[in-house]
Design a protein around this motif. Structure first.
Motif, PDB file in Angstrom:
ATOM      1  N   PHE A  77       0.760  -1.307  -0.011  1.00 49.57           N
ATOM      2  CA  PHE A  77      -0.037  -0.083   0.073  1.00 49.57           C
ATOM      3  C   PHE A  77       0.752   1.375   0.062  1.00 49.57           C
ATOM      4  CE2 PHE A  77      -3.521  -2.677   1.993  1.00 49.57           C
ATOM      5  CZ  PHE A  77      -4.368  -2.653   0.842  1.00 49.57           C
ATOM      6  N   TYR A  78       1.828   1.257   1.034  1.00 49.79           N
ATOM      7  CA  TYR A  78       2.963   2.639   1.002  1.00 49.79           C
ATOM      8  C   TYR A  78       3.221   2.930  -0.150  1.00 49.79           C
ATOM      9  CZ  TYR A  78       5.925   5.795   3.145  1.00 49.79           C
ATOM     10  OH  TYR A  78       6.602   6.840   3.331  1.00 49.79           O
ATOM     11  N   ASP A  79       3.945   2.102  -0.710  1.00 50.74           N
ATOM     12  CA  ASP A  79       4.903   2.179  -1.949  1.00 50.74           C
ATOM     13  C   ASP A  79       3.852   2.756  -3.147  1.00 50.74           C
ATOM     14  OD1 ASP A  79       7.199   1.775  -0.370  1.00 50.74           O
ATOM     15  OD2 ASP A  79       7.407  -0.258  -1.355  1.00 50.74           O
ATOM     16  N   SER A  80       2.644   1.925  -3.269  1.00 50.45           N
ATOM     17  CA  SER A  80       1.835   2.432  -4.362  1.00 50.45           C
ATOM     18  C   SER A  80       1.122   3.791  -4.145  1.00 50.45           C
ATOM     19  CB  SER A  80       0.777   1.250  -4.410  1.00 50.45           C
ATOM     20  OG  SER A  80       1.171   0.141  -4.732  1.00 50.45           O
ATOM     21  N   PHE A  81       0.907   4.030  -2.915  1.00 50.35           N
ATOM     22  CA  PHE A  81       0.504   5.196  -2.907  1.00 50.35           C
ATOM     23  C   PHE A  81       1.640   6.299  -3.035  1.00 50.35           C
ATOM     24  CE2 PHE A  81      -2.327   3.776   1.021  1.00 50.35           C
ATOM     25  CZ  PHE A  81      -3.542   3.393   0.063  1.00 50.35           C
ATOM     26  N   ILE A  82       2.767   6.062  -2.734  1.00 49.56           N
ATOM     27  CA  ILE A  82       3.915   7.243  -3.190  1.00 49.56           C
ATOM     28  C   ILE A  82       3.861   7.082  -4.694  1.00 49.56           C
ATOM     29  CG2 ILE A  82       6.214   7.451  -3.153  1.00 49.56           C
ATOM     30  CD1 ILE A  82       4.925   7.978  -0.390  1.00 49.56           C
ATOM     31  N   GLU A  83       3.844   6.098  -5.243  1.00 45.94           N
ATOM     32  CA  GLU A  83       3.703   6.062  -6.805  1.00 45.94           C
ATOM     33  C   GLU A  83       2.666   7.153  -7.450  1.00 45.94           C
ATOM     34  OE1 GLU A  83       4.769   2.444  -8.835  1.00 45.94           O
ATOM     35  OE2 GLU A  83       4.688   1.806  -6.809  1.00 45.94           O
ATOM     36  N   PHE A  84       1.386   6.941  -6.644  1.00 45.18           N
ATOM     37  CA  PHE A  84       0.421   7.939  -7.008  1.00 45.18           C
ATOM     38  C   PHE A  84       0.515   9.273  -6.800  1.00 45.18           C
ATOM     39  CE2 PHE A  84      -3.708  10.093  -5.888  1.00 45.18           C
ATOM     40  CZ  PHE A  84      -4.256   9.903  -6.882  1.00 45.18           C
ATOM     41  N   PHE A  85       1.214   9.725  -5.826  1.00 44.51           N
ATOM     42  CA  PHE A  85       1.670  10.962  -5.680  1.00 44.51           C
ATOM     43  C   PHE A  85       2.613  11.625  -6.460  1.00 44.51           C
ATOM     44  CE2 PHE A  85       1.114   9.899  -0.550  1.00 44.51           C
ATOM     45  CZ  PHE A  85      -0.193  10.098  -0.800  1.00 44.51           C
ATOM     46  N   GLU A  86       3.453  10.757  -7.129  1.00 49.59           N
ATOM     47  CA  GLU A  86       4.519  11.154  -7.747  1.00 49.59           C
ATOM     48  C   GLU A  86       4.034  11.244  -9.329  1.00 49.59           C
ATOM     49  OE1 GLU A  86       7.350   7.968  -7.325  1.00 49.59           O
ATOM     50  OE2 GLU A  86       8.343   9.050  -5.698  1.00 49.59           O
ATOM     51  N   LYS A  87       3.184  10.465  -9.764  1.00 50.44           N
ATOM     52  CA  LYS A  87       2.246  10.455 -11.063  1.00 50.44           C
ATOM     53  C   LYS A  87       1.439  11.425 -11.163  1.00 50.44           C
ATOM     54  CE  LYS A  87       4.608   7.011 -13.187  1.00 50.44           C
ATOM     55  NZ  LYS A  87       5.466   7.474 -14.377  1.00 50.44           N
ATOM     56  N   HIS A  88       0.674  11.705 -10.089  1.00 49.29           N
ATOM     57  CA  HIS A  88      -0.447  12.361 -10.133  1.00 49.29           C
ATOM     58  C   HIS A  88      -0.291  14.000  -9.237  1.00 49.29           C
ATOM     59  CE1 HIS A  88      -3.765   9.949 -11.688  1.00 49.29           C
ATOM     60  NE2 HIS A  88      -2.742   9.071 -11.434  1.00 49.29           N
ATOM     61  N   ILE A  89      -0.241  13.764  -7.891  1.00 44.16           N
ATOM     62  CA  ILE A  89      -0.451  14.843  -6.998  1.00 44.16           C
ATOM     63  C   ILE A  89       0.720  15.959  -7.544  1.00 44.16           C
ATOM     64  CG2 ILE A  89      -0.866  15.688  -4.712  1.00 44.16           C
ATOM     65  CD1 ILE A  89      -3.013  14.038  -5.724  1.00 44.16           C
ATOM     66  N   PHE A  90       1.838  15.612  -7.384  1.00 45.59           N
ATOM     67  CA  PHE A  90       3.115  16.448  -7.299  1.00 45.59           C
ATOM     68  C   PHE A  90       3.100  17.132  -8.808  1.00 45.59           C
ATOM     69  CE2 PHE A  90       5.481  13.443  -4.533  1.00 45.59           C
ATOM     70  CZ  PHE A  90       4.880  14.121  -3.344  1.00 45.59           C
ATOM     71  N   LYS A  91       2.058  16.639  -9.814  1.00 44.46           N
ATOM     72  CA  LYS A  91       2.067  17.487 -11.220  1.00 44.46           C
ATOM     73  C   LYS A  91       1.401  18.653 -10.932  1.00 44.46           C
ATOM     74  CE  LYS A  91       4.683  14.056 -12.873  1.00 44.46           C
ATOM     75  NZ  LYS A  91       3.909  13.405 -13.934  1.00 44.46           N
ATOM     76  N   TYR A  92       0.468  18.857  -9.880  1.00 48.09           N
ATOM     77  CA  TYR A  92      -0.298  20.156  -9.826  1.00 48.09           C
ATOM     78  C   TYR A  92       0.441  21.302  -9.183  1.00 48.09           C
ATOM     79  CZ  TYR A  92      -4.034  16.601 -10.741  1.00 48.09           C
ATOM     80  OH  TYR A  92      -4.675  15.736 -11.246  1.00 48.09           O
ATOM     81  N   LYS A  93       0.080  22.494  -9.655  1.00 52.35           N
ATOM     82  CA  LYS A  93       0.831  23.503  -9.246  1.00 52.35           C
ATOM     83  C   LYS A  93       0.242  23.886  -7.714  1.00 52.35           C
ATOM     84  CE  LYS A  93       1.091  28.546  -9.919  1.00 52.35           C
ATOM     85  NZ  LYS A  93       0.597  29.842 -10.993  1.00 52.35           N
ATOM     86  N   ASP A  94       1.397  24.099  -6.903  1.00 53.17           N
ATOM     87  CA  ASP A  94       1.201  24.547  -5.424  1.00 53.17           C
ATOM     88  C   ASP A  94       0.493  23.344  -4.785  1.00 53.17           C
ATOM     89  OD1 ASP A  94       2.584  27.069  -5.891  1.00 53.17           O
ATOM     90  OD2 ASP A  94       0.604  27.665  -6.491  1.00 53.17           O
ATOM     91  N   CYS A  95       0.721  22.041  -5.118  1.00 49.69           N
ATOM     92  CA  CYS A  95       0.191  20.781  -4.543  1.00 49.69           C
ATOM     93  C   CYS A  95       0.302  20.727  -2.861  1.00 49.69           C
ATOM     94  CB  CYS A  95       0.502  19.503  -5.138  1.00 49.69           C
ATOM     95  SG  CYS A  95       2.192  19.051  -4.780  1.00 49.69           S
ATOM     96  N   LYS A  96       1.550  21.296  -2.450  1.00 52.19           N
ATOM     97  CA  LYS A  96       1.896  20.995  -0.864  1.00 52.19           C
ATOM     98  C   LYS A  96       0.810  22.366  -0.093  1.00 52.19           C
ATOM     99  CE  LYS A  96       5.928  18.520  -1.266  1.00 52.19           C
ATOM    100  NZ  LYS A  96       7.260  18.251  -0.998  1.00 52.19           N
ATOM    101  N   SER A  97       0.523  23.072  -0.979  1.00 53.81           N
ATOM    102  CA  SER A  97      -0.330  24.117  -0.033  1.00 53.81           C
ATOM    103  C   SER A  97      -1.737  24.087  -0.104  1.00 53.81           C
ATOM    104  CB  SER A  97       0.026  25.561  -0.700  1.00 53.81           C
ATOM    105  OG  SER A  97      -0.489  25.697  -2.000  1.00 53.81           O
ATOM    106  N   LYS A  98      -2.324  22.785  -0.992  1.00 51.77           N
ATOM    107  CA  LYS A  98      -3.643  22.600  -1.036  1.00 51.77           C
ATOM    108  C   LYS A  98      -3.956  21.450  -0.272  1.00 51.77           C
ATOM    109  CE  LYS A  98      -3.528  24.555  -5.737  1.00 51.77           C
ATOM    110  NZ  LYS A  98      -3.722  24.357  -7.218  1.00 51.77           N
TER     111      LYS A  98
END
Length: 280
Positions: free
Chosen positions: A213-234
């Motif tokens: 689970f943990y590693d797959s969630f990290i992969e999801f963040f890398e492929k999806h969330i980190f591509k959004y502008k200012d993601c860490k402030s949202k």
């Protein structure tokens, strides 16, 4: 009367808002126009619950996996119209359902972690950005099919703890031939692979299962969330069974990556019901 549907690849939650305000509900099989034709969806939709409503529904709001492209929306509408020929039908993507249910009228990032995975950046009124969702063969990082596929691959290669291997073998009577038959010859291999996530959740105290689970969630963040502008402030919100039943691991993975997780809910259907009630 209004019929609302939230459909993923494995299940569909249906809600009916009756004229007196009463709400009835039903859970049925999932639909995805990328993997099913309009005719196949029509056949599966003809269960007793929907058939009994066919003369009463005035408006249908259907939110579904695979409903981003106009031609896919048209296939779902065709299937619904075969049962509800006189109803007005609106088809929208399951991402819109996730955004409405978790963000409401606030800006944020909405994610789906169910059988598959998806995400979008939402400004409080509309989706302003989203990542590609190429399906269970080319994507779906963090989704149940993706995680289950890892488990089954490790089982075939015997690259897992012996106690997990033996319990899978005893409980599911697994062999390489059985796995390959389900994955390559039977319909809905993504559902089959995702079905093993319940087993992984039950054994999440085992470091091997936890890391799936943990590693797959990290992969999801890398492929999806980190591509959004200012993601860490949202604020990042999640819907779906994988996110909901493994929320402690998901929150830990997000914290380790500097992300702010807000809501994690199993299904957006309750939020969608309120959303459409308020529009009446």
């Amino acid at each position: 009367m209004i019929l609302i549907a939230d459909s993923g690849s494995s299940k569909t939650d249906w809600r009916v808002i009756h004229q007196d305000g009463k709400i009835s509900q039903h859970r049925g099989v999932g639909f995805n126009p990328y993997y099913q034709t309009a005719e196949e969806m029509d056949i599966q939709m003809r269960d007793e619950f929907l058939q009994n409503l066919s003369d009463e529904i005035e408006q249908i709001y259907y939110y579904g996996a695979g409903c981003s492209a106009p031609e896919r929306k048209a296939e779902v509408e065709q299937a619904l119209k075969s049962i509800f020929p006189d109803s007005a039908v609106e088809i929208d993507h399951d991402l819109a359902a996730a955004a409405h249910a978790t963000c409401g009228h606030q800006a944020g990032i909405a994610c789906i972690l169910g059988t598959g995975s998806n995400s979008c950046d939402y400004d409080g009124a509309k989706i302003v950005d989203s990542r590609p969702a190429p399906g269970y063969i080319l994507g779906d990082e963090g989704g149940g099919g993706y995680i289950g596929r890892k488990l089954l691959r490790d089982f075939i290669n015997q690259e897992m703890p012996s106690e997990i291997f033996q319990e899978l073998k005893d409980r599911f009577h697994l062999t390489q031939a059985i796995i390959q038959d389900h994955v390559y010859r039977q319909p809905f291999p993504n559902r089959y692979m995702a079905s093993f996530c319940r087993f992984i959740t039950e054994h999440a105290s085992n470091p091997y299962c936890y890391r799936l689970f943990y590693d797959s969630f990290i992969e999801f963040f890398e492929k999806h969330i980190f591509k959004y502008k200012d993601c860490k402030s949202k604020q990042v919100n999640f819907v779906g069974s994988i996110a909901f039943y493994n929320s402690d691991i998901l929150r830990k993975a997000a914290r380790d990556q500097g992300l702010q997780v807000n809501l994690i809910i199993e299904s957006p259907i309750a939020g969608l019901t309120l959303y459409h009630q308020n529009k009446l």
